[in-house]
Motif scaffolding. Structure first.
Motif, PDB file in Angstrom:
ATOM      1  N   UNK A   1      52.375  10.588  17.432  1.00 10.28           N
ATOM      2  CA  UNK A   1      53.700  10.260  17.956  1.00 10.28           C
ATOM      3  C   UNK A   1      54.724  10.120  16.846  1.00 10.28           C
ATOM      4  N   UNK A   2      54.276   9.643  15.671  1.00  4.55           N
ATOM      5  CA  UNK A   2      55.208   9.548  14.544  1.00  4.55           C
ATOM      6  C   UNK A   2      55.461  10.922  13.943  1.00  4.55           C
ATOM      7  N   UNK A   3      54.392  11.733  13.803  1.00  2.41           N
ATOM      8  CA  UNK A   3      54.541  13.111  13.339  1.00  2.41           C
ATOM      9  C   UNK A   3      54.696  14.014  14.558  1.00  2.41           C
ATOM     10  N   UNK A   4      55.849  13.906  15.215  1.00  2.43           N
ATOM     11  CA  UNK A   4      56.037  14.573  16.503  1.00  2.43           C
ATOM     12  C   UNK A   4      55.896  16.087  16.405  1.00  2.43           C
ATOM     13  N   UNK A   5      56.238  16.637  15.225  1.00  2.36           N
ATOM     14  CA  UNK A   5      56.105  18.081  15.064  1.00  2.36           C
ATOM     15  C   UNK A   5      54.665  18.528  15.204  1.00  2.36           C
ATOM     16  N   UNK A   6      53.750  17.698  14.719  1.00  2.00           N
ATOM     17  CA  UNK A   6      52.327  18.021  14.829  1.00  2.00           C
ATOM     18  C   UNK A   6      51.908  18.044  16.294  1.00  2.00           C
ATOM     19  N   UNK A   7      52.312  17.019  17.074  1.00  3.34           N
ATOM     20  CA  UNK A   7      51.934  16.948  18.481  1.00  3.34           C
ATOM     21  C   UNK A   7      52.631  18.037  19.300  1.00  3.34           C
ATOM     22  N   UNK A   8      53.879  18.340  18.964  1.00  6.48           N
ATOM     23  CA  UNK A   8      54.583  19.416  19.670  1.00  6.48           C
ATOM     24  C   UNK A   8      53.876  20.751  19.477  1.00  6.48           C
ATOM     25  N   UNK A   9      53.467  21.010  18.245  1.00  3.03           N
ATOM     26  CA  UNK A   9      52.778  22.267  17.956  1.00  3.03           C
ATOM     27  C   UNK A   9      51.472  22.366  18.737  1.00  3.03           C
ATOM     28  N   UNK A  10      50.720  21.264  18.778  1.00  2.00           N
ATOM     29  CA  UNK A  10      49.459  21.296  19.516  1.00  2.00           C
ATOM     30  C   UNK A  10      49.714  21.407  21.016  1.00  2.00           C
ATOM     31  N   UNK A  11      50.733  20.708  21.505  1.00  2.00           N
ATOM     32  CA  UNK A  11      51.054  20.798  22.930  1.00  2.00           C
ATOM     33  C   UNK A  11      51.378  22.230  23.327  1.00  2.00           C
ATOM     34  N   UNK A  12      52.215  22.904  22.524  1.00  2.00           N
ATOM     35  CA  UNK A  12      52.571  24.295  22.830  1.00  2.00           C
ATOM     36  C   UNK A  12      51.334  25.182  22.803  1.00  2.00           C
TER      37      UNK A  12
ATOM     38  N   UNK B   1      51.109   6.398  26.231  1.00  2.00           N
ATOM     39  CA  UNK B   1      50.706   7.487  27.121  1.00  2.00           C
ATOM     40  C   UNK B   1      51.938   8.226  27.631  1.00  2.00           C
ATOM     41  N   UNK B   2      52.972   7.476  28.045  1.00  2.00           N
ATOM     42  CA  UNK B   2      54.202   8.085  28.566  1.00  2.00           C
ATOM     43  C   UNK B   2      54.878   8.954  27.506  1.00  2.00           C
ATOM     44  N   UNK B   3      54.944   8.459  26.273  1.00  2.00           N
ATOM     45  CA  UNK B   3      55.602   9.217  25.205  1.00  2.00           C
ATOM     46  C   UNK B   3      54.838  10.501  24.886  1.00  2.00           C
ATOM     47  N   UNK B   4      53.518  10.429  24.874  1.00  2.00           N
ATOM     48  CA  UNK B   4      52.717  11.619  24.586  1.00  2.00           C
ATOM     49  C   UNK B   4      52.863  12.643  25.704  1.00  2.00           C
ATOM     50  N   UNK B   5      52.831  12.169  26.929  1.00  2.00           N
ATOM     51  CA  UNK B   5      53.015  13.077  28.064  1.00  2.00           C
ATOM     52  C   UNK B   5      54.395  13.733  28.023  1.00  2.00           C
ATOM     53  N   UNK B   6      55.411  12.972  27.603  1.00  2.00           N
ATOM     54  CA  UNK B   6      56.773  13.509  27.526  1.00  2.00           C
ATOM     55  C   UNK B   6      56.854  14.658  26.523  1.00  2.00           C
ATOM     56  N   UNK B   7      56.094  14.570  25.428  1.00  2.00           N
ATOM     57  CA  UNK B   7      56.073  15.671  24.457  1.00  2.00           C
ATOM     58  C   UNK B   7      55.549  16.939  25.119  1.00  2.00           C
ATOM     59  N   UNK B   8      54.478  16.812  25.885  1.00  5.13           N
ATOM     60  CA  UNK B   8      53.916  17.975  26.584  1.00  5.13           C
ATOM     61  C   UNK B   8      54.897  18.508  27.632  1.00  5.13           C
ATOM     62  N   UNK B   9      55.514  17.596  28.394  1.00  2.00           N
ATOM     63  CA  UNK B   9      56.454  18.030  29.428  1.00  2.00           C
ATOM     64  C   UNK B   9      57.660  18.728  28.805  1.00  2.00           C
ATOM     65  N   UNK B  10      58.090  18.261  27.621  1.00  3.60           N
ATOM     66  CA  UNK B  10      59.191  18.920  26.930  1.00  3.60           C
ATOM     67  C   UNK B  10      58.841  20.335  26.512  1.00  3.60           C
TER      68      UNK B  10
ATOM     69  N   UNK C   1      60.301  24.007  27.812  1.00  2.00           N
ATOM     70  CA  UNK C   1      60.699  25.022  26.824  1.00  2.00           C
ATOM     71  C   UNK C   1      60.100  26.377  27.187  1.00  2.00           C
ATOM     72  N   UNK C   2      58.819  26.395  27.516  1.00  2.00           N
ATOM     73  CA  UNK C   2      58.144  27.655  27.854  1.00  2.00           C
ATOM     74  C   UNK C   2      58.672  28.227  29.171  1.00  2.00           C
ATOM     75  N   UNK C   3      58.906  27.354  30.129  1.00  2.00           N
ATOM     76  CA  UNK C   3      59.452  27.824  31.409  1.00  2.00           C
ATOM     77  C   UNK C   3      60.841  28.413  31.224  1.00  2.00           C
ATOM     78  N   UNK C   4      61.628  27.783  30.349  1.00  2.00           N
ATOM     79  CA  UNK C   4      62.971  28.287  30.095  1.00  2.00           C
ATOM     80  C   UNK C   4      62.979  29.680  29.492  1.00  2.00           C
TER      81      UNK C   4
END
Length: 756
Positions: free
Chosen positions: A544-555, A579-588, A592-595
């Protein structure tokens, strides 16, 4: 004066001393004079291992009458500590060190500073070279370098048997003939039997002092070129090039092979006057000493990779290229090594290699990843095994119990063969249950899933008969890589895993790194070391602190699961907002992909690990958020009992069948009743038959365990009546018996339920 110039000056004088036809005592007396004068040190002393004790053999500055009189055991005093740990000491005030011991006959009371280095022969400390000074000061690095180089010269004298008693030499090389049982750390489970084969014959360095420095440098350059060529060629083998973990290991090898710092240190050692072989060994010794000071297991494993390449470089430059792998295995073999690199393991004939025994090794080592994929049992941290076994000795490896038996008697062999046969019978019986659904006697379907972490692990899914993958540890790809894995590589791995699983579900746990799983490319994770890494900056906290890492894995996960169902689990959740913050990264990333009109998963299920006890106190909030919750019993146990499971003194102290943890787990189970959330136990506890029986009795219907445990647990499930075990467990949790484990074993035995 530079380290190289200082060492070269000393080497020149030492070379002249050794060239003289005089007895060993004269040579040592001259050595201490040369070192003392060169380092402007009032005291220089040499201790040698004689008849099991360190004996003062020569000195400049101490009382001459103490020579051959002062003796200490290995591990005793500062000198004994150096020999026992094969380490260097550099102290401004020797008396302040807790291991300091005063010897009045030496007259050393007026000296304050102390520095000492081990004299190493065949990777064993056979003496100590030390200096002392009146003024309290730490010796400079250039002086320590000179001492270490001199210690190599002294080891050459020992190699020619000029300073070792004949009786001691006999003891060093004597072959043991009696059976001996040694203990070690289980790295890869299994049973194996075969004859001892040394991975690497000892390379004897016949010449330490160089006659032509430039010629030695050119020899090293040619050896480096050849080694790099070998590593590059290795990448063309069938095991590599598929984007798997083997490729990550090889990438680390290339990083070291082309490391300019490593080659520079060897060049500096040659500048001091050493031969190419001695220079490599000199740098290698320093690496070994550094490894003993490293607490981080992953960084230590990377040092082991460098050691692996050092051995390869030494064999090339010395012309002694043969290893047991290159010579070929002609019989069933148990490989014996101090440590082993993954690339070297891959060179062996898998039909003949039955097991591996290491003096070092750890659960996170690269070689363990490869050995597990090859199905080879590995036992590590078997202290001094190479000194206690001879080539060709019969060996039994029990990497289930963590023992290795050297030169077993016929009775031992018969007992081991019986265990082997029984194990094969059981495996055959479990294999017959592969396609059988695990229903209890009362007709309840229990879900039995397997844990995985490598692409190769997925091949065991259809063989195990598991219902799916209840935990796929995504961090392995991060741990074996020298750089942050690119999103494309992550996507390829996750897609391959889903393809291999077919219609069976896979739950991907987001990356659990940090803490004791440090990686070099997260600099702050290494720089800010946690005193207790298990409780520190790791897992979801880091992500959650290294959000770029989690965003990359989520994508990567979203793209890999396009058109399919994606199950994502977040580790080490302490509070609902995480849990909510981590889920929000995935939903974001999903938006992005849907867009961009990318194909996305048809269904996404979000879950979490319950490892932190605090999460159980807000279970009513989590059951409304999560699709599934997996109880991670390994971490949960150490948090509940405040007992670090990495601490050997505590590892076996707390029982999973303790009423404390069973009551906690029962309360978690009761907290999900009436809610549409799947609850599972994910960890080693669920893979043990007796513990699994208890879990069934307190409400758990989903287990995620090692592939090898799937068959045994399915067989257990078919013998259990849930109403009966639930009634008994409820009674025991209200009024715990004196020994819960013994009570449960007795209950199972009465019903002919095998819990072994």
């Amino acid at each position: 004066m530079t380290a190289a110039a200082s060492a070269r000056q000393i080497l020149t004088q030492l070379h002249e001393v050794m060239a003289r036809r005089t007895h060993a005592q004269y040579k040592l007396d001259r050595v201490v004079e040369i070192i003392g004068e060169s380092l402007d040190s009032e005291v220089c002393s040499i201790y040698l291992l004689r008849e099991g004790a360190l004996e003062l053999y020569a000195t400049r500055g101490l009382n001459p009458e103490a020579v051959h009189v002062t003796r200490m055991m290995v591990g005793e005093g500062l000198t004994g500590k150096i020999a026992g740990n094969i380490e260097t000491l550099n102290l401004a005030e020797a008396k302040a060190h807790p291991d300091f011991e005063y010897r009045p006959e030496t007259g050393e009371e007026k000296f304050h500073s102390f520095a000492g280095v081990p004299i190493v022969y065949r990777e064993r400390a056979v003496g100590v070279l030390c200096v002392q000074h009146v003024d309290p000061r730490r010796y400079e690095e250039v002086e320590i370098e000179a001492l270490q180089t001199t210690a190599m010269i002294l080891s050459e004298l020992i190699a020619h048997k000029e300073l070792v008693d004949d009786q001691e030499q006999i003891e060093l090389e004597a072959a043991h003939v009696e059976a001996d049982v040694l203990e070690g750390l289980v790295l890869v489970k299994g049973l194996a039997a075969g004859q001892a084969v040394f991975h690497q014959p000892r390379i004897q360095i016949d010449q330490v002092v160089a006659e032509d420095t430039e010629a030695e440098r050119q020899r090293v350059y040619r050896a480096f070129d050849k080694m790099r060529e070998q590593i590059d060629t290795m990448g063309k083998e069938p095991e590599f090039g598929k984007g798997g973990d083997h490729d990550d290991v090889l990438e680390t090898y290339r990083m070291f092979a082309y490391d300019e710092g490593w080659s520079r240190r060897i060049n500096e050692a040659i500048d001091s006057g050493l031969t190419a072989e001695a220079a490599i060994e000199r740098v290698q010794q320093r690496t070994r000493m550094r490894m003993r000071e490293i607490d981080d297991p992953l960084l230590a494993d990377r040092m082991h990779d460098l050691e692996d390449l050092s051995n390869r470089l030494l064999r090339i430059v010395s012309g002694q290229m043969s290893t047991a792998a290159s010579q070929g295995l002609r019989r069933d073999a148990i490989l014996i090594a101090r440590n082993l690199g993954p690339a070297e393991l891959l060179e062996y004939d898998r039909r003949r290699l039955k097991g591996v025994v290491l003096e070092e090794g750890s659960l996170t080592a690269h070689v363990v990843i490869v050995a597990r994929a090859m199905g080879i049992p590995v036992l590590g941290r078997v202290s001094n095994v190479r000194a206690q076994v001879s080539e060709g000795d019969s060996i039994l490896v029990d990497a289930d119990k963590g023992t290795v038996t050297l030169r077993p008697s016929q009775q031992m062999l018969n007992a081991f063969d019986a265990r082997f046969a029984k194990s094969r019978e059981r495996q055959a019986a479990y294999a017959e249950l592969r396609d059988v659904e695990p229903f209890t006697r009362c007709g309840t379907r229990i879900t039995v899933m397997m844990n995985a972490g490598l692409r190769d692990d997925m091949s065991t899914l259809p063989l195990s008969g598991a219902d799916g993958v209840g935990l796929f540890r995504t961090e392995f790809q991060f741990l074996v890589s020298s750089t942050l894995p690119q999103r494309e590589r992550q996507t390829r791995l996750y897609r391959d895993v889903l393809d291999a699983a077919g219609d069976k579900p896979v739950i991907f746990r987001t990356v659990d790194i940090g803490g004791d799983k440090a990686v070099p490319y997260l600099n702050s994770a290494i720089a800010e070391r946690d005193e207790n890494p298990a409780l520190g900056w790791r897992a979801l906290r880091l992500a959650l602190e290294r959000e770029g890492l989690l965003k990359s894995q989520a994508r990567a996960l979203l793209e890999a699961a396009a058109g399919r169902t994606l199950n994502v689990m977040f580790p080490m959740v302490s509070e609902p907002w995480e849990f909510d913050d981590a889920r929000a990264v995935f939903e974001g990333q999903l938006e992005y992909l849907r867009g961009r009109r990318k194909l996305v998963p048809e269904v996404i299920n979000y879950g979490c690990m319950l490892e932190v006890p605090a999460l159980a106190e807000v279970m009513e909030q989590m059951v409304e958020r999560a699709s599934f919750i997996s109880v991670g019993t390994n971490d949960l146990t150490q948090f509940l009992f405040a007992a670090d499971r990495a601490n050997p003194k505590l590892a076996e102290r707390y029982d999973w069948l303790s009423p404390a943890i069973l009551r906690f787990l029962a309360r978690v189970s009761q907290g999900v009743v009436g809610h549409k959330v799947d609850l599972a136990v994910c960890g080693e506890m669920g893979g043990r038959r007796l513990e699994a029986l208890a879990l069934l009795g307190i409400g758990y219907r989903r287990l995620s365990i090692t592939p090898a445990a799937v068959g045994p647990i399915k067989e257990l499930v078919r013998k259990v009546d849930l109403e009966e075990i639930t009634t008994q467990m409820t009674e025991w949790l209200l009024r715990p018996p004196p020994n819960m484990r013994a009570a449960l074993q007795g209950w199972a035995a009465e019903r002919e339920i095998d819990t072994d």
